[in-house]
Structure formats: structure tokens, C-alpha cells
Design an enzyme around this catalytic site. Structure first.
Site: not given
Ligand code: CAA
Length: 258
Positions: A65, A109, A112, A132
Site C-alpha cells: 500500500a 499489500g 496480499e 507491515e
Molecule cells: N509506498 C510508497 N512509496 C514506496 C513504497 C510504498 N509501499 N515502496 C517503495 N516506495 C518508493 C520509495 O519511497 C522510493 O521513492 P523515492 O525514489 O521518491 O525515494 C521508490 O519507491 C523506490 O523505493 P526504494 O528507493 O526504497 O527502493 P529499494 O530498491 O531501495 O527498496 C523496497 C525496495 C525494499 C521494496 C523498499 O522500497 C520498501 O521497503 N518499500 C516498502 C515496503 C512495505 O513496507 N510495504 C508494506 C506497505 S503497508 C501495506 O501494504 C498495508 C497493507 O497491508 C494494505
């Protein structure tokens, strides 16, 4: 229909949806999920479509998400508005098969969403997880419910509690995905599987999907009865007569979806 967060195309009898927010690794915001629901519902209603594929990019199916979009929500925002996951269940109402073709990250998400599809074909680059917990929340769209059913309680607890990622080989061993293929084959493999499905009689395909889903909701005896009734009802279709006549006559069946 024009979309901003997804790309939609038709390949033969297969509807393909590509999640398309590359700048944020296909983070799932409200608009993307609304558009995805609309596209899949449109394909579902289209008599020329027999199956669908949902995919992302090489780097990410979806990284979860959209964290930036939800960072400042209050409890009342999310509770009253059913924000974040409000429109996600639309996908579950789609009656024709939906295959997830997962390359790269399928996190939170994203994992999911892949699990909401009927099965997952993934690339050897795929990484699944429910991170999460690292954000001070828990999965909100089935991670604590569909994951234990798909893998096991032990594996689901491990992923939800540690937030670690699982690679493609582990996901296949755990039963989360049906096939692992080289990354450059992943989308083609999913499209080919969807093409195979779309060539069958659509009523029998829909009933097979409904029956397998029954295995996850309710007792075995109810599922068995449901399956038997679906099985019996297919003897009312022209396609059953055609399918069996073709087998007996040693020729290819010509299904009319009737
Ligand atoms: N939401 C918003 N932006 C996101 C994102 C997310 N879930 N995941 C990645 N991005 C964005 C980053 O902020 C980044 O943006 P900028 O270039 O503007 O900084 C861009 O995408 C690229 O990401 P990274 O620089 O972090 O890329 P990476 O290769 O170093 O890492 C990753 C990749 C491990 C996937 C890392 O981006 C990450 O950990 N993302 C979040 C994953 C996460 O926590 N997901 C769960 C979300 S909560 C949820 O989903 C609730 C639910 O159950 C419904």
C-alpha cells in the site's frame, strides 16, 4: 476507459493489466485499486475474455500500500472511510480466473493482492513478504488470513512477525506460488496459462474456480457438496456434450461457452 495507474490490453482471449506507478514501485493507492477493479470487472463482463493476468514491472509487482498516502491518516479517517483497503475486495468478485505474474517485490499489500488472484506464477527474482510490522502496523488486506491458508501458520507467523522477505524458491516450497520461471519468461508463462484456460468452456472454468474457493471457506463436507452440485450442473451445458463427444470422436472440442 482511460487509466492513469494501470495499463490495460487484450491478447486474444486474455485481459492483461499492468500495474503502472514505476516511480514508487507500484505502491497501491486508492486510485490504482479503483482502476484495477474497474479493468478486471470490465474483462469479467466481456464475453470475448476467458482469463486475466495482473502483473507489475521487472523490479516490483507492488511494494505494498502507498505509505506516503496513508502516513498521516488518523484512526477515524481509516475507520470511517474504510481507506486503504476499501475497494480491494472488488477483485474477489471477479468470476473468471485471474493469474498474478510476479516479478521482483510483492510486499505488504502487493503480496496480499497477488494472493487475491487465483494463482501466482512468479519469476526467480520474486520476493514476497508482509513487512507491515516494521511500520508499526499489521497487514490490512488479508496478509494474516490468506497467507496462513496459502502457506502454513508457521511460515505466515514468521513473515508477519519478522517482516522478512521470502524468495521465489522458498515461496514455491511453501506452496504460495504454482510455478517459478526465469524472470524473462514470467509474463509469457502467465499469458500462456491464461490462454490455455481461456480456450476451455467458460462456465466450467468459472465453476472450477468457485469450487476451489469453497475449499477455503467452510467445512469439507459443504465444499464436497458444492463441488458435486457444480459438477452435476455442467451436464446441462452444450459444452459438456461437445467436450465428451470430441474426446470419444478423437477430435478437438469447439466450445461455445453455453
Ligand atoms: N509506498 C510508497 N512509496 C514506496 C513504497 C510504498 N509501499 N515502496 C517503495 N516506495 C518508493 C520509495 O519511497 C522510493 O521513492 P523515492 O525514489 O521518491 O525515494 C521508490 O519507491 C523506490 O523505493 P526504494 O528507493 O526504497 O527502493 P529499494 O530498491 O531501495 O527498496 C523496497 C525496495 C525494499 C521494496 C523498499 O522500497 C520498501 O521497503 N518499500 C516498502 C515496503 C512495505 O513496507 N510495504 C508494506 C506497505 S503497508 C501495506 O501494504 C498495508 C497493507 O497491508 C494494505
Amino acid at each position: 476507459m482511460t487509466y492513469e495507474c494501470i495499463l490495460v490490453e487484450t491478447i486474444g482471449k486474455v485481459g492483461l493489466v499492468r500495474l503502472n506507478r514505476p516511480q514508487v514501485l507500484n505502491a497501491l493507492n486508492d486510485q490504482l485499486m479503483t482502476e484495477l477493479g474497474q479493468a478486471l470487472s470490465g474483462f469479467d463482463a466481456d464475453d470475448n475474455i476467458g482469463a486475466m493476468v495482473v502483473t507489475g514491472s521487472d523490479k516490483a509487482f507492488a511494494a505494498g500500500a502507498d505509505i506516503a498516502a496513508m502516513a498521516n491518516y488518523s484512526y477515524m479517517d481509516v475507520y470511517k472511510g474504510e481507506y486503504i483497503t476499501r475497494n480491494w475486495e472488488t477483485i474477489k468478485s471477479v468470476r473468471k480466473p485471474v493469474i498474478a505474474a510476479v516479478r521482483g517485490f510483492a510486499l505488504g499489500g502487493g503480496c496480499e493482492l497477488a494472493m487475491m488472484c487465483d494463482f501466482i506464477i512468479c519469476a526467480d527474482t520474486a520476493k514476497f513478504g508482509q513487512p507491515e510490522i516494521k511500520l508499526g502496523i499489521i497487514p490490512g488486506a488479508g496478509g494474516t488470513q490468506r497467507l496462513p491458508r496459502a502457506v502454513s501458520k508457521a511460515k505466515a507467523m514468521d513473515l508477519c512477525l519478522t517482516g522478512r522477505m521470502m524468495d521465489a524458491a522458498e515461496a514455491e516450497r511453501a506452496g504460495l506460488v504454482s510455478r517459478v520461471v526465469p524472470a524473462d519468461r514470467c509474463l509469457d508463462e502467465a499469458l500462456e496459462a491464461a490462454t490455455v484456460i481461456a480456450a476451455y468452456s467458460i462456465p466450467s472454468v468459472m465453476m472450477a474456480k468457485e469450487s476451489v474457493n469453497r475449499a477455503f471457506e467452510g467445512p469439507l463436507s459443504e465444499g464436497m457438496l458444492f463441488e458435486r452440485r457444480m459438477f452435476h450442473s455442467l451436464f446441462a451445458t452444450e459444452d459438456q456434450k461437445e467436450g465428451m463427444a470430441a474426446f470419444v470422436g478423437k477430435r478437438k472440442p469447439e466450445f461455445k461457452n453455453k
